[in-house]
Design an enzyme around this catalytic site. Structure first.
Site, mmCIF file in Angstrom:
data_model
loop_
_atom_site.group_PDB
_atom_site.id
_atom_site.type_symbol
_atom_site.label_atom_id
_atom_site.label_comp_id
_atom_site.label_asym_id
_atom_site.label_seq_id
_atom_site.Cartn_x
_atom_site.Cartn_y
_atom_site.Cartn_z
ATOM 1 N N GLU A 89 0.802 -1.223 0.000
ATOM 2 C CA GLU A 89 0.000 0.000 0.000
ATOM 3 C C GLU A 89 0.839 1.280 0.000
ATOM 4 O O GLU A 89 0.307 2.383 -0.167
ATOM 5 C CB GLU A 89 -0.955 0.003 1.202
ATOM 6 C CG GLU A 89 -2.056 -1.042 1.129
ATOM 7 C CD GLU A 89 -1.578 -2.463 1.447
ATOM 8 O OE1 GLU A 89 -2.191 -3.408 0.918
ATOM 9 O OE2 GLU A 89 -0.588 -2.632 2.198
ATOM 10 N N ALA A 91 8.619 -3.536 6.022
ATOM 11 C CA ALA A 91 9.383 -4.784 6.145
ATOM 12 C C ALA A 91 8.603 -5.917 5.504
ATOM 13 O O ALA A 91 7.464 -6.192 5.885
ATOM 14 C CB ALA A 91 9.668 -5.100 7.607
ATOM 15 N N ILE A 96 9.114 -9.886 4.866
ATOM 16 C CA ILE A 96 9.951 -11.015 5.284
ATOM 17 C C ILE A 96 9.495 -12.262 4.541
ATOM 18 O O ILE A 96 8.304 -12.586 4.510
ATOM 19 C CB ILE A 96 9.872 -11.200 6.813
ATOM 20 C CG1 ILE A 96 10.340 -9.904 7.503
ATOM 21 C CG2 ILE A 96 10.713 -12.396 7.252
ATOM 22 C CD1 ILE A 96 10.067 -9.850 8.993
ATOM 23 N N ALA A 132 6.879 -19.031 3.248
ATOM 24 C CA ALA A 132 6.929 -20.300 2.514
ATOM 25 C C ALA A 132 6.283 -20.225 1.128
ATOM 26 O O ALA A 132 6.345 -21.184 0.372
ATOM 27 C CB ALA A 132 6.248 -21.382 3.341
ATOM 28 N N HIS A 160 4.478 -15.096 -2.159
ATOM 29 C CA HIS A 160 3.888 -13.804 -1.816
ATOM 30 C C HIS A 160 4.971 -12.735 -1.613
ATOM 31 O O HIS A 160 4.822 -11.594 -2.063
ATOM 32 C CB HIS A 160 3.034 -13.970 -0.550
ATOM 33 C CG HIS A 160 2.258 -12.764 -0.166
ATOM 34 N ND1 HIS A 160 1.167 -12.323 -0.873
ATOM 35 C CD2 HIS A 160 2.411 -11.903 0.860
ATOM 36 C CE1 HIS A 160 0.681 -11.244 -0.296
ATOM 37 N NE2 HIS A 160 1.429 -10.963 0.756
#
Length: 156
Positions: A59, A81, A83, A86, A89
């Site tokens: 955003e 941030a 991170i 798995a 994305h």
């Protein structure tokens, strides 16, 4: 050869926004504090520093577009941030946030910095938010200060 270079100085009247993607707020709160501290250390007037909060890194470009189109800000420092998890994305969010920040900054011709962390682990993010590797929020603000001076030196 004439060298044109920005320096780390604020006159005190510059209006700067920090846009913070709140997701991973344990990290991003530290980035905001680093940016705020750097702004004050280099002569910024805290009354001229606005914090714009958005849900996450994706955003940030939208808020950046609104901030710059308002004409209210001389420069914008973006922090967040992302991170790795798995799923893919991470790749989509980090790529679109980075591309969006760069595109909007160029569109408006105003100094914009990208202090959005993209790390493989939470430990790496913590290290870059004021632990072992400095504070990338502070670095993003220092970049803005130098680029704003360069922008003014080059005659807007």
């Amino acid at each position: 050869m004439k060298v044109i270079e920005g320096v780390l100085r604020l006159k005190g009247n510059e209006k700067i926004a920090v846009i913070n993607g709140r997701f991973n707020h344990i990290i991003t709160d530290r980035l905001v504090e680093g940016a705020r501290d750097a702004f004050k250390r280099h002569g910024g007037n805290e009354d001229n520093l606005d914090l714009i909060l958005v849900p996450g890194a994706f955003e940030i470009p939208f808020a950046l577009e609104k901030a710059l189109s308002s004409g209210k800000y001389d420069a914008v420092c973006c922090v967040g941030a992302v991170i790795r998890g798995a799923t893919p994305h991470f790749d989509y969010i980090s790529a679109e946030a980075t591309k969006g920040i760069a595109t909007v900054g160029l569109k408006y011709g105003k100094p914009v910095s990208n202090g959005v962390l993209t790390t493989d682990t939470i430990e790496q993010a913590i290290e870059r938010a004021g632990s072992k590797v400095g504070n990338k929020g502070a670095e993003a603000m220092v970049t803005i200060i130098e680029m704003l001076d360069l922008y003014n030196e080059m005659g807007k």
